[in-house]
Structures are given as structure tokens and as C-alpha cells.
Scaffold this motif. Sequence first.
Motif, PDB file in Angstrom:
ATOM      1  N   LEU A  99     -23.694  -5.510  16.139  1.00  0.00           N
ATOM      2  CA  LEU A  99     -23.712  -4.920  14.798  1.00  0.00           C
ATOM      3  C   LEU A  99     -22.293  -4.794  14.243  1.00  0.00           C
ATOM      4  N   ALA A 100     -21.365  -4.327  15.078  1.00  0.00           N
ATOM      5  CA  ALA A 100     -19.971  -4.175  14.649  1.00  0.00           C
ATOM      6  C   ALA A 100     -19.369  -5.523  14.271  1.00  0.00           C
ATOM      7  N   ASP A 101     -19.677  -6.547  15.071  1.00  0.00           N
ATOM      8  CA  ASP A 101     -19.196  -7.898  14.775  1.00  0.00           C
ATOM      9  C   ASP A 101     -19.760  -8.391  13.451  1.00  0.00           C
ATOM     10  N   THR A 102     -21.052  -8.116  13.214  1.00  0.00           N
ATOM     11  CA  THR A 102     -21.679  -8.508  11.950  1.00  0.00           C
ATOM     12  C   THR A 102     -20.997  -7.822  10.773  1.00  0.00           C
ATOM     13  N   ALA A 103     -20.557  -6.574  10.985  1.00  0.00           N
ATOM     14  CA  ALA A 103     -19.902  -5.812   9.911  1.00  0.00           C
ATOM     15  C   ALA A 103     -18.436  -6.213   9.729  1.00  0.00           C
ATOM     16  N   GLY A 104     -17.874  -6.969  10.693  1.00  0.00           N
ATOM     17  CA  GLY A 104     -16.499  -7.422  10.558  1.00  0.00           C
ATOM     18  C   GLY A 104     -15.490  -6.704  11.426  1.00  0.00           C
ATOM     19  N   ALA A 105     -15.957  -6.097  12.522  1.00  0.00           N
ATOM     20  CA  ALA A 105     -15.051  -5.389  13.440  1.00  0.00           C
ATOM     21  C   ALA A 105     -15.065  -6.061  14.809  1.00  0.00           C
ATOM     22  N   VAL A 106     -13.981  -5.918  15.543  1.00  0.00           N
ATOM     23  CA  VAL A 106     -13.919  -6.396  16.918  1.00  0.00           C
ATOM     24  C   VAL A 106     -13.895  -5.174  17.837  1.00  0.00           C
ATOM     25  N   VAL A 107     -14.769  -5.162  18.831  1.00  0.00           N
ATOM     26  CA  VAL A 107     -14.875  -4.025  19.746  1.00  0.00           C
ATOM     27  C   VAL A 107     -13.914  -4.217  20.922  1.00  0.00           C
ATOM     28  N   LEU A 108     -13.032  -3.249  21.105  1.00  0.00           N
ATOM     29  CA  LEU A 108     -12.031  -3.330  22.170  1.00  0.00           C
ATOM     30  C   LEU A 108     -12.523  -2.720  23.480  1.00  0.00           C
ATOM     31  N   LYS A 109     -13.379  -1.692  23.395  1.00  0.00           N
ATOM     32  CA  LYS A 109     -13.813  -1.007  24.612  1.00  0.00           C
ATOM     33  C   LYS A 109     -15.101  -0.241  24.340  1.00  0.00           C
ATOM     34  N   LYS A 162      -5.188   5.703  20.430  1.00  0.00           N
ATOM     35  CA  LYS A 162      -3.779   5.796  20.031  1.00  0.00           C
ATOM     36  C   LYS A 162      -2.972   4.673  20.654  1.00  0.00           C
ATOM     37  N   VAL A 163      -3.275   4.341  21.912  1.00  0.00           N
ATOM     38  CA  VAL A 163      -2.546   3.280  22.608  1.00  0.00           C
ATOM     39  C   VAL A 163      -2.811   1.919  21.971  1.00  0.00           C
ATOM     40  N   VAL A 164      -4.102   1.628  21.681  1.00  0.00           N
ATOM     41  CA  VAL A 164      -4.465   0.301  21.150  1.00  0.00           C
ATOM     42  C   VAL A 164      -4.461   0.264  19.625  1.00  0.00           C
ATOM     43  N   GLU A 165      -4.203   1.439  19.004  1.00  0.00           N
ATOM     44  CA  GLU A 165      -4.183   1.555  17.547  1.00  0.00           C
ATOM     45  C   GLU A 165      -5.511   1.114  16.930  1.00  0.00           C
ATOM     46  N   ALA A 166      -6.595   1.626  17.479  1.00  0.00           N
ATOM     47  CA  ALA A 166      -7.923   1.316  16.945  1.00  0.00           C
ATOM     48  C   ALA A 166      -8.135   2.031  15.613  1.00  0.00           C
ATOM     49  N   ASP A 167      -8.925   1.397  14.752  1.00  0.00           N
ATOM     50  CA  ASP A 167      -9.174   1.954  13.421  1.00  0.00           C
ATOM     51  C   ASP A 167     -10.418   2.829  13.374  1.00  0.00           C
ATOM     52  N   THR A 168     -11.409   2.486  14.217  1.00  0.00           N
ATOM     53  CA  THR A 168     -12.740   3.073  14.057  1.00  0.00           C
ATOM     54  C   THR A 168     -13.365   3.383  15.407  1.00  0.00           C
ATOM     55  N   VAL A 169     -14.103   4.488  15.468  1.00  0.00           N
ATOM     56  CA  VAL A 169     -14.923   4.812  16.641  1.00  0.00           C
ATOM     57  C   VAL A 169     -16.375   4.863  16.165  1.00  0.00           C
ATOM     58  N   ILE A 170     -17.247   4.108  16.842  1.00  0.00           N
ATOM     59  CA  ILE A 170     -18.648   4.004  16.426  1.00  0.00           C
ATOM     60  C   ILE A 170     -19.540   4.577  17.523  1.00  0.00           C
ATOM     61  N   PHE A 171     -20.393   5.516  17.154  1.00  0.00           N
ATOM     62  CA  PHE A 171     -21.306   6.149  18.096  1.00  0.00           C
ATOM     63  C   PHE A 171     -22.695   5.517  17.963  1.00  0.00           C
ATOM     64  N   ASN A 215     -24.791   4.748   9.870  1.00  0.00           N
ATOM     65  CA  ASN A 215     -23.777   4.389   8.883  1.00  0.00           C
ATOM     66  C   ASN A 215     -23.399   2.915   8.986  1.00  0.00           C
ATOM     67  N   LEU A 216     -23.305   2.416  10.210  1.00  0.00           N
ATOM     68  CA  LEU A 216     -22.946   1.014  10.430  1.00  0.00           C
ATOM     69  C   LEU A 216     -24.033   0.083   9.896  1.00  0.00           C
ATOM     70  N   ILE A 217     -25.295   0.409  10.180  1.00  0.00           N
ATOM     71  CA  ILE A 217     -26.406  -0.423   9.693  1.00  0.00           C
ATOM     72  C   ILE A 217     -26.443  -0.411   8.167  1.00  0.00           C
ATOM     73  N   LEU A 218     -26.217   0.758   7.569  1.00  0.00           N
ATOM     74  CA  LEU A 218     -26.195   0.849   6.114  1.00  0.00           C
ATOM     75  C   LEU A 218     -25.076  -0.015   5.526  1.00  0.00           C
TER      76      LEU A 218
END
Length: 399
Positions: free
Chosen positions: A36-46, A74-83, A108-111
Amino acid sequence: MIETAPITEKAVIVGLINSQQDERQVKEYLDELEFLADTAGAVVLKKFTQKMDIPNKATFVGPGKLEEIGNYIKVVEADTVIFDDELSPTQLRNIERQLECKILDRTNLILDIFAKRAQTAHAKTQVELAQYQYLLPRLTRMWTHLERQRGGIGMRGPGETQIETDRRIILEKIARLKEQLIKIDKQKATQRKNRGKLVRVALVGYTNVGKSTIMNMMAKSEVFAENKLFATLDTTVRKVVIENIPFLLADTVGFIRKLPHGLVESFKSTLDEVREADILLHIVDISHPGFEEQIETVNNTLKEIDAGDKPLIYIFNKIDAFTYEEKDEDDLTPRTKANFTLNEWKNSWMAKDNTPALFISAIEKENIDVFKQKIYDEVKKIHVQRFPFNDYLYEITEE
């Protein structure tokens, strides 16, 4: 003008392991959330998981896990946390305050994906309605100043706080969107009536199982299809003729686990094609390790929209991609469903159930003749009842 590539957001995703979802299921859910995150345009780091009987009322995960997530982003400078589950307004507020970054939940992600995919006025209106319904109880964490969209001065009621003003504006928008949907629904109902008595067949199934590919194959149309979730939002209806029998084939929005209830409500009018269908083709991706759970999700959603009692045929697609884990002769551990061959699946509950089941590959065109023959046989049973004189002519033609 120089075009710049869209910036890819860096995200981490979070899920809970509990009595409702074990470790294997959570892994699968998080894999889907990553898709879902990839479809929305994000890359998941962990991916972060935690074992908890129930979510923490304040922060969803425990304080220690939230601190661990905070240190990592903070270390990887991620923009978003998705639950992976819907967060309450309190949880959203507390998590944002501690992590100091964008916080999304599954809803929120699906929307967001639906908003990105919506093409027609109907779909856009449905998505906007669902977004405002999601936003309404979460206003306490937002300083939206929505009255600026209305011109500001003169629009605020006497003594209203900012939150009260925003809430009133959103309620007005929701009421207006509902009125728009009622008008669109009436237009679509008229369109369905104008199609006459032709037999209606609807493709239903989990998202990304190949419905649009099958639609394109059957109707020789150009319905958008790609390896992304929710590639299709708008229902597409095409006239199809197999041998001498015409019928209508509808491609519908895919279902998904934990689909937001507000979204189901908003899209119920889109799913009228499912409710009014004579036959449902339940498309299943048999190469997916969790396809049985996906079947259950779709069947539960069909019940929710009052379409659970429709005549149904299971179409197990992507047999070309099906794989299984071979066991060594010396391996004494019990076999699991991961070790089932395709033939063993065919002879399992699929053979014992009263619902017909076919096994195809829409991409590789495997067993398509059997598939078309089955559809023809089922459609003809209904067609000859509605058009008995035509049936007499067909019999003469066949002789």
C-alpha cells in the motif's frame, strides 16, 4: 519547463501481534501495508512489531517501542510512520508529539491511494466524503482554519471556537457531498435500467488479483490494469458476447482487509453493480500465500453490501505463478498448506464445496476456453428464461 521527479517519502511501518493476529498474519499484513505504501509513493525502510494483548490507549505501542521507533527514524531521517490499524485521535496526537513526523494509519493511507486513483466525478466525490468523515473526529489535533476556504470574515458563528467552526464547515461539506452522490446514484440507476434485461455478470475479489486483466481479455477493452493495489476504482461495464449469448460484464473496485467502514459506506453506490448482478465471478489470486483469508474478506464484504446470496463461481487466477514448498522425505515435521500442490488444492475444500471453481491464468491464457464455456453455460441458463423466443432461434442456428 524542467520537470522534476516526484520525491519518494521514506517510511517505517508498525503492527501489533496479539490474540487476533499471530506473528505469521502480522507479517502478511505488514507486507500488504508495504505494498500500500509503495502504491502511495513511499519506500518502506523498516517494519516494527510488538507483542501486546491490546493496543496502548495512549500511543498504540508501548513507550519503549515508541522510543525505539523514534530513535530509528532520526537516524535514517524517515518522513512518515504508518500504523497497520486505525489510530484514535488521542493516539495520533500523542504519537505525533513524541515522534515529530507525519503519522498515518492504514485508513488514512488507503484514503490517500483512493484520492490518487479516483478519475471520475463519482469516485472523487465518494473519496472526498470518506476523507471528511475520517477527518471529523480528529479535528482536535489539527489547526486547519477551514473557514479561510469560505472567505473567513462573516462566516464564523457568534462565540464559536476554531474547532467548532471547522466542525460545522466539515458537516456542511459532508451533507453537500451526500446530496451530490444521491444525484449521481439516480443517474447511474437510470443507466442500469436502460441496459435492459441482459444478464449481468460482475467481477469481484481482493485487490490486485487480476480482475481488470480478465475484463480486458473478455471484453477486449482497455481497462487500466497494473501490479498495484486499487488500480481500478470506477466500475467499468462492457457488453460481451460468447458464441451467441450477449451479457454485461462489470469490473469493480477490489476489496481489502481492514477496509475503512466509512469507505465501504461511501462506495456502496459503486457496488450497486455487484448487488444487481445475476452472477458473481469471485477472482482469487491462488499464488498468494494468504488467498484463503482474502476469500473470507471478500465474502464478508459481499455480505455487508447485501450481495452474499448471489450465484457465485470461484475463479482461481495466476496458476502460472503458483508455487509450493517441497518437503524432503526425511523431513518428519507435519505438512502445512504451504506444501500443498495445485492438484492437492483442487481436491481440497474447493472440490467439496457446492460453489463451482475454475483454475486459470489470465496472463498466460491457460484454461481460458474452459473458463469461457463455464461462463457461457451459466449465463445461458438465465438468458433463456428471459428471452425464450431467442433461445428457440439459437437452437435452430446450432442445428
